[in-house]
Design a protein around this motif. Structure first.
Motif, PDB file in Angstrom:
ATOM      1  N   THR A   1       0.823  -1.205   0.000  1.00 17.84           N
ATOM      2  CA  THR A   1       0.000   0.000   0.000  1.00 17.84           C
ATOM      3  C   THR A   1       0.860   1.259   0.000  1.00 17.84           C
ATOM      4  OG1 THR A   1      -1.712  -1.211   1.216  1.00 17.84           O
ATOM      5  CG2 THR A   1      -1.892   1.181   1.184  1.00 17.84           C
ATOM      6  N   SER A   2       1.929   1.241   0.788  1.00 21.37           N
ATOM      7  CA  SER A   2       2.778   2.435   0.882  1.00 21.37           C
ATOM      8  C   SER A   2       3.501   2.709  -0.427  1.00 21.37           C
ATOM      9  CB  SER A   2       3.782   2.301   2.031  1.00 21.37           C
ATOM     10  OG  SER A   2       4.649   1.193   1.838  1.00 21.37           O
ATOM     11  N   VAL A   3       4.069   1.673  -1.064  1.00 21.30           N
ATOM     12  CA  VAL A   3       4.785   1.943  -2.314  1.00 21.30           C
ATOM     13  C   VAL A   3       3.799   2.343  -3.418  1.00 21.30           C
ATOM     14  CG1 VAL A   3       6.791   0.547  -1.744  1.00 21.30           C
ATOM     15  CG2 VAL A   3       4.870  -0.534  -2.933  1.00 21.30           C
ATOM     16  N   ALA A   4       2.576   1.790  -3.371  1.00 23.00           N
ATOM     17  CA  ALA A   4       1.550   2.214  -4.335  1.00 23.00           C
ATOM     18  C   ALA A   4       1.180   3.676  -4.110  1.00 23.00           C
ATOM     19  CB  ALA A   4       0.310   1.331  -4.210  1.00 23.00           C
ATOM     20  N   ALA A   5       1.011   4.063  -2.844  1.00 26.86           N
ATOM     21  CA  ALA A   5       0.662   5.448  -2.522  1.00 26.86           C
ATOM     22  C   ALA A   5       1.766   6.405  -2.957  1.00 26.86           C
ATOM     23  CB  ALA A   5       0.392   5.586  -1.028  1.00 26.86           C
ATOM     24  N   GLN A   6       3.028   5.981  -2.829  1.00 23.17           N
ATOM     25  CA  GLN A   6       4.145   6.843  -3.205  1.00 23.17           C
ATOM     26  C   GLN A   6       4.285   6.994  -4.722  1.00 23.17           C
ATOM     27  OE1 GLN A   6       6.498   5.197   0.673  1.00 23.17           O
ATOM     28  NE2 GLN A   6       7.786   5.595  -1.096  1.00 23.17           N
TER      29      GLN A   6
ATOM     30  N   VAL B   1       3.817  -0.999   9.034  1.00 19.37           N
ATOM     31  CA  VAL B   1       4.452  -0.976   7.719  1.00 19.37           C
ATOM     32  C   VAL B   1       5.916  -1.402   7.799  1.00 19.37           C
ATOM     33  CG1 VAL B   1       5.151   1.460   7.818  1.00 19.37           C
ATOM     34  CG2 VAL B   1       4.706   0.378   5.608  1.00 19.37           C
ATOM     35  N   VAL B   2       6.334  -2.156   6.807  1.00 21.14           N
ATOM     36  CA  VAL B   2       7.739  -2.556   6.662  1.00 21.14           C
ATOM     37  C   VAL B   2       8.432  -1.431   5.905  1.00 21.14           C
ATOM     38  CG1 VAL B   2       9.311  -4.261   5.676  1.00 21.14           C
ATOM     39  CG2 VAL B   2       7.113  -4.999   6.651  1.00 21.14           C
ATOM     40  N   GLY B   3       8.972  -0.478   6.644  1.00 24.20           N
ATOM     41  CA  GLY B   3       9.576   0.684   6.014  1.00 24.20           C
ATOM     42  C   GLY B   3      10.916   0.395   5.374  1.00 24.20           C
ATOM     43  N   ASP B   4      11.628  -0.591   5.927  1.00 28.12           N
ATOM     44  CA  ASP B   4      12.968  -0.906   5.452  1.00 28.12           C
ATOM     45  C   ASP B   4      13.136  -2.417   5.492  1.00 28.12           C
ATOM     46  OD1 ASP B   4      15.829  -0.209   4.791  1.00 28.12           O
ATOM     47  OD2 ASP B   4      16.142  -1.197   6.725  1.00 28.12           O
ATOM     48  N   ILE B   5      13.362  -3.040   4.343  1.00 25.49           N
ATOM     49  CA  ILE B   5      13.456  -4.503   4.267  1.00 25.49           C
ATOM     50  C   ILE B   5      14.589  -5.034   5.119  1.00 25.49           C
ATOM     51  CG2 ILE B   5      13.941  -6.436   2.715  1.00 25.49           C
ATOM     52  CD1 ILE B   5      12.468  -4.902   0.516  1.00 25.49           C
ATOM     53  N   ARG B   6      15.737  -4.366   5.087  1.00 23.14           N
ATOM     54  CA  ARG B   6      16.890  -4.864   5.860  1.00 23.14           C
ATOM     55  C   ARG B   6      16.580  -4.875   7.353  1.00 23.14           C
ATOM     56  NH1 ARG B   6      22.599  -5.482   6.088  1.00 23.14           N
ATOM     57  NH2 ARG B   6      22.885  -6.473   8.121  1.00 23.14           N
ATOM     58  N   SER B   7      15.952  -3.830   7.854  1.00 20.81           N
ATOM     59  CA  SER B   7      15.624  -3.785   9.283  1.00 20.81           C
ATOM     60  C   SER B   7      14.676  -4.911   9.670  1.00 20.81           C
ATOM     61  CB  SER B   7      14.995  -2.428   9.633  1.00 20.81           C
ATOM     62  OG  SER B   7      15.907  -1.379   9.412  1.00 20.81           O
ATOM     63  N   THR B   8      13.717  -5.207   8.791  1.00 20.53           N
ATOM     64  CA  THR B   8      12.782  -6.291   9.073  1.00 20.53           C
ATOM     65  C   THR B   8      13.474  -7.639   8.991  1.00 20.53           C
ATOM     66  OG1 THR B   8      10.867  -5.025   8.349  1.00 20.53           O
ATOM     67  CG2 THR B   8      10.664  -7.417   8.264  1.00 20.53           C
TER      68      THR B   8
ATOM     69  N   ASN C   1      14.001  -1.424  -2.899  1.00 21.23           N
ATOM     70  CA  ASN C   1      12.662  -2.012  -2.869  1.00 21.23           C
ATOM     71  C   ASN C   1      11.936  -1.772  -1.543  1.00 21.23           C
ATOM     72  OD1 ASN C   1      12.023  -3.748  -5.423  1.00 21.23           O
ATOM     73  ND2 ASN C   1      14.198  -3.997  -5.021  1.00 21.23           N
ATOM     74  N   SER C   2      12.506  -0.935  -0.695  1.00 21.99           N
ATOM     75  CA  SER C   2      11.871  -0.561   0.561  1.00 21.99           C
ATOM     76  C   SER C   2      11.084   0.733   0.370  1.00 21.99           C
ATOM     77  CB  SER C   2      12.923  -0.338   1.646  1.00 21.99           C
ATOM     78  OG  SER C   2      13.672  -1.513   1.892  1.00 21.99           O
ATOM     79  N   PRO C   3       9.993   0.926   1.097  1.00 17.74           N
ATOM     80  CA  PRO C   3       9.287   2.206   1.013  1.00 17.74           C
ATOM     81  C   PRO C   3      10.211   3.407   1.223  1.00 17.74           C
ATOM     82  CG  PRO C   3       7.918   0.629   2.151  1.00 17.74           C
ATOM     83  CD  PRO C   3       9.246  -0.060   1.911  1.00 17.74           C
ATOM     84  N   LEU C   4      11.173   3.271   2.123  1.00 12.94           N
ATOM     85  CA  LEU C   4      12.104   4.375   2.350  1.00 12.94           C
ATOM     86  C   LEU C   4      13.014   4.624   1.156  1.00 12.94           C
ATOM     87  CD1 LEU C   4      13.114   3.895   6.102  1.00 12.94           C
ATOM     88  CD2 LEU C   4      12.007   5.905   5.090  1.00 12.94           C
ATOM     89  N   GLY C   5      13.155   3.638   0.273  1.00  9.81           N
ATOM     90  CA  GLY C   5      13.997   3.803  -0.900  1.00  9.81           C
ATOM     91  C   GLY C   5      13.234   4.119  -2.165  1.00  9.81           C
ATOM     92  N   VAL C   6      11.912   4.099  -2.084  1.00 10.74           N
ATOM     93  CA  VAL C   6      11.066   4.381  -3.242  1.00 10.74           C
ATOM     94  C   VAL C   6      10.688   5.859  -3.229  1.00 10.74           C
ATOM     95  CG1 VAL C   6       8.831   3.906  -4.336  1.00 10.74           C
ATOM     96  CG2 VAL C   6      10.181   2.029  -3.369  1.00 10.74           C
ATOM     97  N   VAL C   7      10.872   6.533  -4.350  1.00  9.39           N
ATOM     98  CA  VAL C   7      10.572   7.964  -4.411  1.00  9.39           C
ATOM     99  C   VAL C   7       9.067   8.188  -4.373  1.00  9.39           C
ATOM    100  CG1 VAL C   7      12.666   8.467  -5.708  1.00  9.39           C
ATOM    101  CG2 VAL C   7      10.541   7.968  -6.939  1.00  9.39           C
ATOM    102  N   GLY C   8       8.680   9.394  -4.018  1.00  8.69           N
ATOM    103  CA  GLY C   8       7.280   9.775  -4.076  1.00  8.69           C
ATOM    104  C   GLY C   8       6.635   9.948  -2.717  1.00  8.69           C
ATOM    105  N   THR C   9       5.569  10.732  -2.709  1.00 10.06           N
ATOM    106  CA  THR C   9       4.819  11.043  -1.493  1.00 10.06           C
ATOM    107  C   THR C   9       3.337  10.824  -1.763  1.00 10.06           C
ATOM    108  OG1 THR C   9       6.435  12.745  -0.933  1.00 10.06           O
ATOM    109  CG2 THR C   9       4.311  12.826   0.217  1.00 10.06           C
ATOM    110  N   PRO C  10       2.620  10.205  -0.836  1.00  7.41           N
ATOM    111  CA  PRO C  10       1.173  10.024  -1.047  1.00  7.41           C
ATOM    112  C   PRO C  10       0.470  11.362  -1.240  1.00  7.41           C
ATOM    113  CG  PRO C  10       1.939   8.681   0.796  1.00  7.41           C
ATOM    114  CD  PRO C  10       3.074   9.582   0.426  1.00  7.41           C
TER     115      PRO C  10
END
Length: 405
Positions: free
Chosen positions: A208-213, A232-239, A322-331
Motif C-alpha cells: 500500500t505504501s509503495v503504491a501510494a508513493q 508498515v515494513v519501512g525498510d526490508i533490511r531492518s525487518t 525495494n523498501s518504502p524508504l527507498g522508493v521515491v514519491g509522497t502520497p
C-alpha cells in the motif's frame, strides 16, 4: 475486536442470499487454473485494462459472504516495466448502500507474504479454509468488517503471476492497476465520483505504501480519499534483521526468493551456500507460514556462502531500492499510520522515518503508536482506528494531521 470480526462475518453471511462457495475440491490451485495464465502480446494494451473476468462466490473462513463478486485479470507492469497480468477480486455487498453519494471502494492489500499463488487473496477468498494457513485467508475476516460497513472491497494479487514478493514496482503497479481495472469494469457499477481508499497491514502496508508513493507519477488520475498503513515494513533490511533475532528467522528465505525472481539479473542466489540454495528450491511455492515451519530454527546466516553476505553493497542496495524508504514519491491522499512500539518484526524506527518524510513533503498524516501491542496483535487492535479513519474520509470529514506534533 475478535468478537467484532466474528460478528461481521456472520452478519455478512446473513445479510442476503449469497451463493455458496464451491467446495474445496472444485477450486483449483491458481497454478492449475487457466484464468491466471498471462495472455500473449499484451505489451500495447493500456495498464489497468481488463483482460478476463468471471463471477465467483467468496467467503471468509468458509462462511459465504453476501456479496456479488468477480475476479478480473488485468494488464499491469512488473518491476522492470515489462507487461504482465495480475488478478484482483471485487466484492460488492448485496445490501444497499445507505450512506451519502456512491458506495465507497476500498482496496485491501493483504500481507500476501509468499512466493506461491496459493498465498493470494484471490485463491483464499474462493477456497476458504481449504486454502490453508495464509495471511490472505486470515485477513478475509478483516475484509468482512469493511464489507459490513457497506463498502465495496477489492483485493489485488499485487505480487503478480510470478509471486515476486518484496518487489516494489510490481507491488505498486499491481495495486494501482487493480483499482484502474475495477473502475473500468462496468458490471461492478462504480461511477467516476466513487470515493476510494487503500489499506494494508505489515506486508500489505508495504504494498500500500509503495503504491501510494508512486500513485502521483504512475496513476495521477486516481484520487484517493484516504490511506491506512499498519505495521508498515519501512525498510526490508531492518525487518530481515528483526526476523533473524526470532524463531521465525527461516521465513526470510521467501524474501530472498521473491527478490531473486523480481530481479534475476542480480543473481541473489549467488550469495547463498548449498543449504541456502536447497532452501530456495524447497520453498519455491511457500507462504510465510510454510517457510517458518520448514526452516524452524534456521537463520539467514546459515544460508550465506560467505559471512556477512547480506552486508554486500549491492545486496543492501537491492533491499533499499525495494523498501518504502527507498522508493521515491509522497502520497497525495491523507494517511493514517499506526504501529506498535514494541513491534518485533517490523521495527518502528523505519516507520517513524517514513512518516517524517511524508510530513516533510507536505502530506497529511495521523500517526498513532501503540504502547502495548506487538506485530501480530496490532493487526487486530489497530484495525478499528484505521477503519474509522477511512469512514471519516469517505464521509468527507477533514483529515487530522499530527505532523509537527
Amino acid at each position: 475486536m475478535i468478537r467484532t470480526i466474528a460478528a461481521a462475518v456472520l452478519a455478512l453471511a446473513l445479510m442476503g442470499t449469497a451463493a455458496q462457495p464451491a467446495s474445496a475440491a472444485l477450486v483449483p490451485l491458481p497454478d492449475n487454473d487457466p484464468f491466471y495464465s498471462v495472455p500473449a502480446d499484451i505489451g500495447g494494451v493500456a495498464n489497468g485494462t481488463v483482460l478476463k473476468s468471471r463471477q465467483v462466490a467468496v467467503n471468509a473462513y468458509s462462511i459465504p459472504l453476501a456479496v456479488k463478486a468477480w475476479q478480473l485479470q488485468y494488464k499491469s507492469l512488473d518491476s522492470h516495466q515489462q507487461p504482465t497480468a495480475d488478478v484482483t477480486t471485487i466484492m460488492v455487498p448485496l445490501a444497499p448502500w445507505l450512506g451519502k453519494g456512491p458506495r465507497p471502494l476500498l482496496s485491501y492489500q493483504t500481507a500476501e507474504d509468499g512466493v506461491g499463488l496459493k498465498c493470494t487473496p484471490s485463491y483464499s477468498l474462493r477456497a476458504g479454509l481449504a486454502a490453508g494457513v495464509t495471511n490472505s485467508s486470515l485477513e478475509s475476516a478483516l475484509m468482512a468488517t469493511a464489507l459490513g460497513r457497506g463498502w465495496a472491497v477489492v483485493a489485488p494479487d499485487y505480487e503478480g503471476p510470478q509471486s515476486t514478493f518484496l518487489s516494489a514496482g510490481q507491488s505498486a503497479h499491481g495495486v494501482l492497476d487493480g483499482v484502474r481495472a475495477v473502475l473500468r469494469f462496468g458490471p461492478a457499477g462504480f461511477p467516476a465520483t466513487t470515493a476510494i481508499g487503500m489499506i494494508g497491514y505489515s506486508g500489505g502496508a508495504y504494498a500500500t505504501s509503495v503504491a501510494a508513493q508512486l500513485q502521483p507519477s504512475y496513476a495521477p488520475e486516481l484520487k484517493f480519499a484516504g490511506i491506512a498503513l499498519g505495521g508498515v515494513v519501512g525498510d526490508i533490511r531492518s525487518t530481515l534483521d528483526a526476523f533473524n533475532a526470532t524463531p521465525l528467522a527461516g521465513a526470510a528465505i521467501i524474501g530472498v526468493i521473491g527478490l531473486n525472481r523480481g530481479y534475476p539479473e542480480a543473481n541473489l542466489s549467488s550469495v547463498l551456500n548449498a543449504a541456502g540454495r536447497q532452501a530456495m528450491a524447497v520453498s519455491a511455492q511457500d507462504c510465510i507460514a510454510d517457510a517458518i515451519t520448514r526452516h524452524l530454527g534456521k537463520k539467514i546466516t546459515d544460508f550465506e556462502a560467505t559471512p556477512n553476505a547480506i552486508d554486500l553493497p549491492w545486496v543492501e542496495k537491492l533491499m533499499r531500492d525495494n523498501s518504502p524508504l527507498g522508493v521515491v514519491g509522497t502520497p497525495s491522499a491523507p494517511v493514517y499510520d499506526y504501529h506498535a512500539i514494541p513491534d518485533e518484526l517490523a521495527p518502528i524506527g523505519p516507520d517513524r522515518e517514513l512518516v517524517a518524510r511524508y510530513c516533510a513533503a507536505g502530506a497529511k498524516v495521523q500517526h498513532v503508536e501503540d504502547l502495548i501491542a506487538e506485530h501480530i496483535s496490532e493487526t487486530v487492535t489497530g484495525a478499528p482506528g484505521a477503519m474509522q479513519y477511512l469512514a471519516d474520509r469517505f464521509a468527507g470529514r477533514p483529515a487530522p494531521n499530527t505532523c509537527g506534533s
